[in-house]
Enzyme design. Structure first.
Site, PDB file in Angstrom:
ATOM      1  N   TYR A 297       3.885   7.689   9.832  1.00 37.94           N
ATOM      2  CA  TYR A 297       2.639   7.385   9.127  1.00 37.94           C
ATOM      3  C   TYR A 297       2.378   5.882   9.234  1.00 37.94           C
ATOM      4  O   TYR A 297       3.004   5.083   8.537  1.00 37.94           O
ATOM      5  CB  TYR A 297       2.767   7.823   7.672  1.00 37.94           C
ATOM      6  CG  TYR A 297       1.481   7.705   6.887  1.00 37.94           C
ATOM      7  CD1 TYR A 297       0.538   8.723   6.917  1.00 37.94           C
ATOM      8  CD2 TYR A 297       1.210   6.580   6.119  1.00 37.94           C
ATOM      9  CE1 TYR A 297      -0.637   8.610   6.202  1.00 37.94           C
ATOM     10  CE2 TYR A 297       0.030   6.464   5.404  1.00 37.94           C
ATOM     11  CZ  TYR A 297      -0.888   7.488   5.451  1.00 37.94           C
ATOM     12  OH  TYR A 297      -2.055   7.374   4.747  1.00 37.94           O
ATOM     13  N   TYR A 347      -7.508   8.381  12.101  1.00 39.53           N
ATOM     14  CA  TYR A 347      -6.857   8.614  10.817  1.00 39.53           C
ATOM     15  C   TYR A 347      -7.066  10.064  10.414  1.00 39.53           C
ATOM     16  O   TYR A 347      -7.994  10.395   9.681  1.00 39.53           O
ATOM     17  CB  TYR A 347      -7.354   7.666   9.718  1.00 39.53           C
ATOM     18  CG  TYR A 347      -6.536   7.858   8.459  1.00 39.53           C
ATOM     19  CD1 TYR A 347      -5.268   7.307   8.358  1.00 39.53           C
ATOM     20  CD2 TYR A 347      -6.989   8.644   7.413  1.00 39.53           C
ATOM     21  CE1 TYR A 347      -4.476   7.524   7.237  1.00 39.53           C
ATOM     22  CE2 TYR A 347      -6.207   8.868   6.288  1.00 39.53           C
ATOM     23  CZ  TYR A 347      -4.954   8.310   6.213  1.00 39.53           C
ATOM     24  OH  TYR A 347      -4.167   8.533   5.115  1.00 39.53           O
TER      25      TYR A 347
END
Lengths: 392, 132
Positions: A297, A347
Site C-alpha cells: 500500500y 488509487y
C-alpha cells in the site's frame, strides 16, 4: 506450521475498468463493468456468483444491497467494509474464509470508487478527519493537521531524522513506481520521473512532495474467489491464496508506520520483526527469500520503506539503501508494485495491485512480466499480508 | 465566531481535556493503578485496563518527535506555510499541535506549551521552542 487455509482457495476471475477520472460514470456502472468482466474471465454464469464483498461502500462507493439489486446479483453471503483503503487484504481474506466455511461457492470481491468526486482530500468535505479524538490517519484539523498524508508526512520526518535518511532517497520510491508504470498501458502516470524532477516538484506537506502522494482515481476491480477444487476447472490458471495474516492494531501501532518507529503514541525502540510480524510466511510454508515480487500500500512514498522493514526484507533504517539504485524498480533485487502502485498506476486502494499479482502469476503481464513469478506477496505497513501462489 | 475547523470535536471522553485547556491548564488522564498517562483520552487505561484515572496537570515540556510544514492550503483558517509538530511530552504521550517561532527544527529539540485563544469557548495548547 502451515496455516489451515493454505491453498484452500484461489482467485479465478479478474475484471477491471480503465483507471482515470471519469466524471460521467457512476460507481455502479464501473462496479457492473468490473463484475461482468470478472465473471466472464472466470468462465461463470452470473447465477453461480453467490457471495459478494464490497470494499468500499457509501459515500465513495456503492453499498452491497444496491450492487445486488441494481446490477442483478443474488447472493447468500454479503459483506462490506469500512470506507477506507486499508482493508484490501483483509477483505480478500474474509472472502476466502467465507468460501472455506461453505457460506458461498464464488465470492465476488468488488471495489468501485470515484475519488474524483471529492473536491480536495483533506478539505472540509471529508468529515471523518474531523471526528472526536482525531482522524483515522492522525489528523488534528483544529491545528491545520489535515489530509490522509499528514500522518505519513509526520512519521516520515521522524524516520528521516532518526536514521539520517535523505529526501533524495525518499525520491527513489516514486521514481521506481514510475519506472514500473512506464511498462503498464493501464497506468495513469507513465511519464518518466527523474531525481531532478522529483526534487524540483513542490512540497505539499513537507517533507512530502507531490510525487510522494497517491493519485486520485476512479475505477473498479472485481476478483472472484472460490475453492481450490473448483478453481481447477477455471479457464485461466488458478492463483492460490497460500498465506494470509490480518491487520495488526494496538497501542504500539499507527497505520502509517511500522512498529517501533515512534510515530503517534508508538514507543521509539529498536525494531526486529517478530513471529507476530512474519506469520504469513509460516502460514504459506515458505521462506521470505522465495518471494519473487512484493506489493504494498503505497499511498505515500514512506509507507513502502515501512512495509519493507516490517516484513524484514531489510533491517531497521535500511529501507532507503534497499530502494537505492533501482532496488525496487523493474529488474531490481525485489521489484515492488510492478503495476506502478498507487503512486503511478491508480488509487484503487490496492485492488489494482492484487489484479496485477494475478496477471503476473498467470504470466499475462505483458511487458512487465517478471522472469520468475511463482510466489508474490502483498504486505502493508499496517501489517496485513497475503501470499499468492501459482502452484498449489 | 472562529472558523469551526478550529474548534475540536468533543465527546464524553475528550471534553475535560478542552475544558482544562480553556482554563489554561494542560491535563491528561493518569491511571490511578499503573500510573500510565494516556492520550488520546479514553475510558480505560490501554495498559492495565483500569477505569480509575485522574486528570493530571502536565509540565507542558516536551521534545519534538516529528514535524511537518504545510506548503499547500487545505483549510480556509490556515494560511501556509505553517508547522505542526508531534511533541513527545515529558510524561510520555505524544501530542500534536502547532509549533510557532521555530528557527530550525531538529528531532529532540525541547519545546514548551502555551495557549492560543480561538474564541470565548476554546483555547488550544500550542508549542514553541523552550529557552533551555
Amino acid at each position: 506450521m502451515a496455516g489451515p487455509l493454505r491453498n484452500a482457495t484461489a482467485i479465478v476471475g479478474v475484471g477491471l475498468t480503465a483507471y482515470g477520472r471519469f466524471p460521467e460514470r457512476s460507481v455502479l456502472s464501473m462496479a457492473g463493468e468490473a463484475i461482468r468482466g470478472a465473471v466472464a474471465d472466470a468462465g461463470l454464469a452470473k447465477e453461480q456468483v453467490d457471495g459478494l464483498f464490497v470494499n468500499i461502500g457509501y459515500p465513495l462507493g456503492a453499498d452491497y444491497d444496491m450492487v445486488c439489486e441494481r446490477l442483478g446479483l443474488r447472493v447468500r453471503y454479503a459483506m462490506q467494509s469500512w470506507s477506507h483503503g486499508r482493508f484490501v487484504g483483509a477483505c480478500l481474506q474474509a472472502a476466502a474464509m467465507a468460501v472455506a466455511a461453505g457460506l458461498a461457492d464464488y465470492v465476488a470481491v468488488v471495489c468501485s470508487v470515484k475519488y474524483s468526486q471529492l473536491v480536495q482530500l483533506g478539505g472540509k468535505e471529508r468529515p471523518d478527519a474531523f471526528r472526536v479524538g482525531g482522524g483515522p490517519h492522525g489528523e488534528a484539523p483544529h491545528y491545520g493537521l489535515t489530509a490522509p498524508g499528514s500522518g505519513a508526512a509526520m512519521s516520515a520526518s521522524t524516520y528521516l531524522a532518526r536514521y539520517g535518511a535523505t529526501e533524495e532517497q525518499l525520491g527513489d520510491v516514486p521514481i521506481a513506481m514510475r519506472r514500473h508504470a512506464e511498462r503498464n498501458p493501464r497506468a495513469m502516470l507513465r511519464e518518466p520521473l527523474g531525481l531532478d524532477d522529483y526534487l524540483a516538484s513542490r512540497y505539499i506537506i513537507e517533507p512530502l512532495r507531490r510525487p510522494d502522494f497517491s493519485l486520485v482515481s476512479d475505477g473498479a476491480c472485481c476478483l472472484i474467489v472460490t475453492s481450490a477444487e473448483r478453481a481447477a476447472d477455471a479457464p485461466s490458471p488458478a492463483v492460490h491464496l497460500a498465506g494470509m495474516q490480518g491487520i495488526r492494531s494496538g497501542p504500539d501501532e499507527f497505520v502509517w508506520a511500522r512498529p517501533g518507529l515512534g510515530a503517534q503514541q508508538q514507543p521509539e525502540e529498536t525494531f526486529v520483526p517478530s513471529a507476530w510480524d512474519l506469520a504469513v510466511y509460516d502460514y504459506a510454508d515458505i521462506a521470505r527469500d522465495d518471494i519473487d515480487a512484493f506489493y504494498t500500500y503505497d499511498a505515500f512514498s514512506p509507507l513502502v520503506w515501512y512495509a519493507l522493514e516490517r516484513f524484514g526484507f531489510c533491517g531497521e533504517g535500511e529501507a532507503p539503501a534497499f530502494c537505492a539504485d533501482g532496488g525496487i524498480a523493474p529488474g531490481g533485487r525485489l521489484p515492488v508494485n510492478t503495476n506502478g502502485g498507487l503512486l503511478a498506476e491508480a488509487y484503487l486502494m490496492g485492488w489494482n495491485h492484487l489484479a496485477e499479482m494475478v496477471f503476473q502469476l498467470r504470466g499475462t503481464a505483458g511487458e512487465r512480466q517478471l522472469a520468475d513469478s511463482r510466489l508474490l506477496q502483498w504486505g502493508s505497513c499496517y501489517g496485513d499480508s497475503l501470499i499468492l501462489a501459482k502452484e498449489r | 465566531m472562529a472558523d469551526d475547523i478550529r474548534l475540536p470535536a468533543m465527546d464524553e471522553d475528550t471534553r475535560p481535556f478542552w475544558e482544562y485547556a480553556r482554563a489554561g491548564e494542560l491535563r491528561m488522564q493518569r491511571c490511578l493503578d499503573c500510573g500510565h498517562v494516556r492520550w488520546p483520552p479514553g475510558p480505560q487505561c490501554p495498559m492495565c485496563w483500569s477505569t480509575d484515572s485522574e486528570w493530571a496537570r502536565l509540565s507542558g515540556r516536551g521534545r519534538v518527535q516529528g514535524w511537518v510544514t504545510y506548503r499547500r492550503r487545505y483549510l480556509e483558517a490556515f494560511e501556509p506555510p505553517y508547522v505542526v509538530a508531534a511533541i513527545r511530552l515529558e510524561e510520555g504521550p505524544t501530542y500534536q499541535a502547532g509549533l510557532v517561532d521555530p528557527d530550525r527544527i531538529v528531532k529532540g529539540m525541547p519545546v514548551e506549551s502555551w495557549f492560543e485563544r480561538v474564541d470565548e469557548e476554546v483555547q488550544l495548547p500550542m508549542f514553541r521552542p523552550a529557552d533551555r
